[in-house]
Write an enzyme that holds these catalytic residues in place. Structure first.
Site, PDB file in Angstrom:
ATOM      1  N   PHE A 145      -6.839  -1.742  -3.330  1.00 29.13           N
ATOM      2  CA  PHE A 145      -5.447  -1.593  -2.874  1.00 29.13           C
ATOM      3  C   PHE A 145      -5.225  -2.922  -2.007  1.00 29.13           C
ATOM      4  O   PHE A 145      -5.667  -3.071  -1.259  1.00 29.13           O
ATOM      5  CB  PHE A 145      -5.523  -0.420  -1.724  1.00 29.13           C
ATOM      6  CG  PHE A 145      -4.154  -0.189  -1.285  1.00 29.13           C
ATOM      7  CD1 PHE A 145      -3.134   0.711  -1.615  1.00 29.13           C
ATOM      8  CD2 PHE A 145      -4.010  -0.904   0.095  1.00 29.13           C
ATOM      9  CE1 PHE A 145      -1.710   0.673  -1.381  1.00 29.13           C
ATOM     10  CE2 PHE A 145      -2.406  -0.541   0.459  1.00 29.13           C
ATOM     11  CZ  PHE A 145      -1.603   0.082  -0.109  1.00 29.13           C
ATOM     12  N   ASP A 230      -9.674 -10.119   0.522  1.00 25.10           N
ATOM     13  CA  ASP A 230      -8.585  -9.322   1.085  1.00 25.10           C
ATOM     14  C   ASP A 230      -9.149  -8.834   2.215  1.00 25.10           C
ATOM     15  O   ASP A 230      -9.771  -7.833   2.052  1.00 25.10           O
ATOM     16  CB  ASP A 230      -8.042  -8.351   0.085  1.00 25.10           C
ATOM     17  CG  ASP A 230      -6.852  -7.509   0.666  1.00 25.10           C
ATOM     18  OD1 ASP A 230      -6.976  -7.615   2.090  1.00 25.10           O
ATOM     19  OD2 ASP A 230      -6.075  -6.966   0.186  1.00 25.10           O
ATOM     20  N   LYS A 259      -2.472  -6.782   9.296  1.00 24.81           N
ATOM     21  CA  LYS A 259      -2.617  -5.559  10.006  1.00 24.81           C
ATOM     22  C   LYS A 259      -3.055  -5.876  11.543  1.00 24.81           C
ATOM     23  O   LYS A 259      -1.997  -6.083  12.288  1.00 24.81           O
ATOM     24  CB  LYS A 259      -4.040  -4.777   9.527  1.00 24.81           C
ATOM     25  CG  LYS A 259      -3.671  -4.346   7.946  1.00 24.81           C
ATOM     26  CD  LYS A 259      -2.768  -2.965   7.859  1.00 24.81           C
ATOM     27  CE  LYS A 259      -2.671  -2.482   6.470  1.00 24.81           C
ATOM     28  NZ  LYS A 259      -1.633  -1.563   6.381  1.00 24.81           N
TER      29      LYS A 259
END
Length: 404
Positions: A145, A230, A259
């Site tokens: 993801f 990531d 984030k």
């Protein structure tokens, strides 16, 4: 069903009426928050065990971050990258130092960071590695993801994320996550990068086999391929180290961050790499109006300083161990398996008992907010400011839900 579960169903109905249904949120309407706690419009409090998918690693309204935002709001919020503002250099310098890299490229969202990483890797491949024009490929992992842009969903293996959004962007080869032999076999003379999550969050907090990440590092070095990590969800203290790659002593060529970098206040993302990689970009080739804006930089610089202290990494280790012990005590009592690292855990609930969504709704009724993923799996990612007593409370409420 919504009316039965929520004291203020009108607020939910209104949201549903005027919003595209691209999310299926729990029927709770939050109006305020502090630390690890949320309060709904009726004054009921909930322990936040999602933390905005790690965007709220430092909790809601951390005083240091709120203060930085307030101070910057009174001075300057946006210039665009057409000019240099007085918060920019500190942010880029301190984040680069935290990452151990030469350069930083600020963006806004995690997906933008991933898109930036893809573009940089391709350009590096053409200009540095010597790949023939338009032949670059990137190796990625099943269950990934990395976001939901049209390019990113082109290499997703999640049908919900991918189906009906074609035609898809070429240039990606998908291999099983954790399978080093498959990854190595997929690399050819046109491969410019391997893009992987050190821990797959959306897949259910899947930790790869020991030795996998060092193996990826070795193969990338041997084959002249960039290792792009990531760390948008796994990084910035979540797993007990600044970056999840550190658990196996691995340093990628490029970090993708987001984030928690925005402190739960503003969207901030970044790509960090050395000059021989990020240096391939020239003016006009990539950019963002809001990327690296003064407000974002002021907040994110304080985030970097909080991480530089090491306090939150230590909390993640200590509290994560308490959480792990508590959750593993539920195996065989409705929980089939527990995975995770630091304050990040994925639980597979016996599907014969209930679905992940059912578990989340029942926990919500008990004042704990979590999120399900993929059937009977739920994830726990509480803010790193959570206490030992609150960890015990989460485990106790989960045990009660499983017991019926």
């Amino acid at each position: 069903m919504i009316e039965d579960m929520l004291r203020t169903p009108a607020a939910v109905r209104d949201a549903e009426r005027h919003t595209a249904h691209n999310y299926h949120p729990l029927p709770v309407v939050i109006s305020s928050a502090e630390g690890a706690w949320l309060t709904d419009v009726d004054g009921r409090r909930y322990l936040d065990c999602l933390a905005g998918y790690s965007a709220l690693n430092f909790g809601h309204r951390h005083p240091t971050l709120i203060r930085a935002a307030h101070e910057q709001l009174d001075k300057l919020t946006l210039t665009s990258r057409a000019f240099i503002h007085d918060q920019f250099a500190d942010f880029c310098r301190e984040l680069a130092a935290l990452c151990g890299k030469d350069l930083v490229l600020p963006m806004n969202t995690g997906a933008e960071a991933v898109e930036t990483g893809i573009k940089v890797a391709r350009k590096w491949g053409y200009q540095v590695k010597g790949v023939a024009p338009d032949q670059a490929n990137i190796v990625v992992a099943e269950g990934n993801f990395h976001g939901r842009t049209t390019t990113i969903v082109s290499f997703s293996t999640d049908a919900d994320a991918r189906a009906d959004f074609g035609p898809y962007t070429p240039g990606f080869t998908v291999v099983p996550y954790g399978d080093l032999a498959a990854l190595e076999a997929a690399i050819d003379e046109n491969t410019v990068a391997v893009l992987v999550e050190p821990i797959q969050g959306e897949q259910g907090v899947v930790v790869p086999p020991a030795g996998y990440l060092p193996g990826v590092r070795r193969v990338c070095t041997e084959r002249d391929v960039l290792f792009v990590a990531d760390e948008i969800q796994s990084g910035l203290g979540r797993t007990g180290t600044t970056f999840a790659c550190e658990h196996e002593g691995v340093v990628p060529d490029m970090y993708l961050l987001g984030k928690a970098l925005g402190g739960g206040i503003v969207p901030v993302s970044a790509v960090a790499a050395n000059a021989d990689v990020l240096g391939v970009l020239r003016p006009g080739q990539h950019g963002s109006t809001f990327g690296g804006n003064p407000l974002a930089c002021a907040v994110a610089t304080e985030v970097v300083r909080l991480l530089a202290s090491g306090e939150f990494q230590r909390r993640s280790v200590e509290l994560g161990e308490r959480l792990r012990v508590g959750l593993e005590g539920l195996v065989g009592r409705g929980v089939v398996a527990v995975r995770g690292r630091g304050l990040w855990a994925g639980l597979d609930i016996d599907p014969a008992l209930m679905s992940g969504r059912d578990a989340c709704e029942r926990l919500m009724e008990r004042g704990v907010l979590v999120k399900d993923t993929h059937g009977s799996t739920i994830r726990l990612a509480p803010p790193l400011v959570i206490t030992e007593e609150e960890i015990d409370h989460v485990v106790a409420q989960l045990a009660a839900v499983l017991a019926g």
